[in-house]
Motif scaffolding. Sequence first.
Motif, mmCIF file in Angstrom:
data_model
loop_
_atom_site.group_PDB
_atom_site.id
_atom_site.type_symbol
_atom_site.label_atom_id
_atom_site.label_comp_id
_atom_site.label_asym_id
_atom_site.label_seq_id
_atom_site.Cartn_x
_atom_site.Cartn_y
_atom_site.Cartn_z
ATOM 1 N N GLU A 1 1.041 -1.120 -0.210
ATOM 2 C CA GLU A 1 -0.134 0.132 -0.173
ATOM 3 C C GLU A 1 0.605 1.119 0.417
ATOM 4 O O GLU A 1 0.241 2.170 -0.523
ATOM 5 N N GLY A 2 1.942 1.317 0.676
ATOM 6 C CA GLY A 2 2.851 2.642 0.455
ATOM 7 C C GLY A 2 2.622 3.395 1.846
ATOM 8 O O GLY A 2 2.072 2.504 2.773
ATOM 9 N N LEU A 3 2.818 4.722 1.897
ATOM 10 C CA LEU A 3 2.881 5.114 2.932
ATOM 11 C C LEU A 3 3.105 6.690 2.487
ATOM 12 O O LEU A 3 4.025 7.449 1.626
ATOM 13 N N PRO A 4 2.706 7.641 2.953
ATOM 14 C CA PRO A 4 2.026 8.490 2.576
ATOM 15 C C PRO A 4 3.419 10.165 3.955
ATOM 16 O O PRO A 4 3.417 8.654 5.024
ATOM 17 N N TYR B 1 -10.682 5.995 13.699
ATOM 18 C CA TYR B 1 -10.561 4.941 12.659
ATOM 19 C C TYR B 1 -10.906 5.410 11.234
ATOM 20 O O TYR B 1 -11.778 5.280 10.418
ATOM 21 N N PRO B 2 -10.653 7.174 10.610
ATOM 22 C CA PRO B 2 -9.987 6.871 9.559
ATOM 23 C C PRO B 2 -9.958 6.512 8.352
ATOM 24 O O PRO B 2 -9.124 5.542 8.703
ATOM 25 N N ASP B 3 -10.558 6.652 7.082
ATOM 26 C CA ASP B 3 -10.272 5.799 6.234
ATOM 27 C C ASP B 3 -8.821 6.753 5.191
ATOM 28 O O ASP B 3 -8.989 7.599 5.973
ATOM 29 N N PRO B 4 -8.432 5.888 4.755
ATOM 30 C CA PRO B 4 -6.913 7.205 3.975
ATOM 31 C C PRO B 4 -7.961 8.109 3.133
ATOM 32 O O PRO B 4 -8.726 7.396 2.159
ATOM 33 N N GLY B 5 -7.540 9.532 2.263
ATOM 34 C CA GLY B 5 -7.982 10.223 1.534
ATOM 35 C C GLY B 5 -7.506 9.689 -0.074
ATOM 36 O O GLY B 5 -6.356 9.125 0.337
ATOM 37 N N ILE B 6 -8.070 10.685 -0.038
ATOM 38 C CA ILE B 6 -7.357 10.058 -2.098
ATOM 39 C C ILE B 6 -6.031 10.725 -2.127
ATOM 40 O O ILE B 6 -4.931 10.455 -2.616
ATOM 41 N N GLU B 7 -5.417 11.654 -1.696
ATOM 42 C CA GLU B 7 -4.478 12.165 -1.518
ATOM 43 C C GLU B 7 -3.463 11.306 -0.918
ATOM 44 O O GLU B 7 -1.999 11.314 -1.639
ATOM 45 N N ALA B 8 -3.703 10.855 0.491
ATOM 46 C CA ALA B 8 -2.831 10.060 0.661
ATOM 47 C C ALA B 8 -2.593 8.555 -0.122
ATOM 48 O O ALA B 8 -1.548 8.270 -0.667
ATOM 49 N N GLU B 9 -3.794 8.480 -0.615
ATOM 50 C CA GLU B 9 -3.465 6.804 -1.807
ATOM 51 C C GLU B 9 -2.427 7.254 -2.944
ATOM 52 O O GLU B 9 -2.245 6.536 -2.523
ATOM 53 N N ALA B 10 -2.653 8.662 -2.832
ATOM 54 C CA ALA B 10 -2.156 8.999 -4.011
ATOM 55 C C ALA B 10 -0.372 9.110 -3.777
ATOM 56 O O ALA B 10 0.608 8.439 -4.819
ATOM 57 N N PHE B 11 -0.453 9.542 -3.085
ATOM 58 C CA PHE B 11 1.241 9.666 -2.149
ATOM 59 C C PHE B 11 1.878 7.838 -1.949
ATOM 60 O O PHE B 11 2.609 7.467 -1.954
#
Length: 190
Positions: free
Chosen positions: A126-129, A142-152
Motif C-alpha cells: 500500500e505504500g506510505l504517505p 479509525y479514518p479511511d485514508p483520503g485520495i491524496e494520502a493514497e496517491a502519495f
Amino acid sequence: MYKMNFMTRLFRKWQDKKRARHSGFKKQGIDERDHEYVSGKGRLRRRVDLRPYFRKARRQGKSEACTAFATTSLLEYKMTRIRGLNNKYYLSPLYNWYYSKLLHWGTADINKGVWLRYALKAVYHEGLPPENLMPFYNWNKYPDPGIEAEAFATLFKKYLVKTHYTLLQSRQVKDALAREIPVEIGRAHV
C-alpha cells in the motif's frame, strides 16, 4: 556439558510457554519468503549509536500501533541515511496501522496490534504517505485514508526495495547493529 545445554534449552522452553500463557504473547513463525541474515565473520564493535539518524520518538497514546511506529521510523531512517534525502516530514504510522490491521485482522476498526510481518507487507502493498495527510492524532476515529494520502502512498511504493531479513539469534542482531543496519523489533498481543 551436553546435559547442561539440554537442561538450559528445556528450561527456556518452559519459560516461553509460561510467559505466553500469562502475557498473551504468541511467537511469530518463520515464513518461507524470509531472507535469513548472514552475520559477518569479524569482531563486533563495542558501541554503535544510530540515534542521530532517527527523528524524535512520537507518542502512540493508548493505541496498540507500536509496529506501525517502528516501521515508519525505520523507513524514515532509510530515506535520510541511506538515500540521503532531506528529512522534511514524518511518514504516517496511522496509514501503515490501518492497512496492517486489514491484513492481520480483516478490519481496521479495532485497537489491536499487528505482527511486524503485516506492517512490512502493508508498506510494500500500500505504500506510505507523509503524516500530514493522515495524522495520528485521529487514530481513535479509525479514518479511511483520503485520495491524496493514497496517491502519495502509491508513489512511495516505487521507492521501496523489497528486501527484509529475519534475525533469529542475538548474534545476528548485534552484527546488524555493528554494521549500522537498524533492527526493528516488535511484540504484538494476538
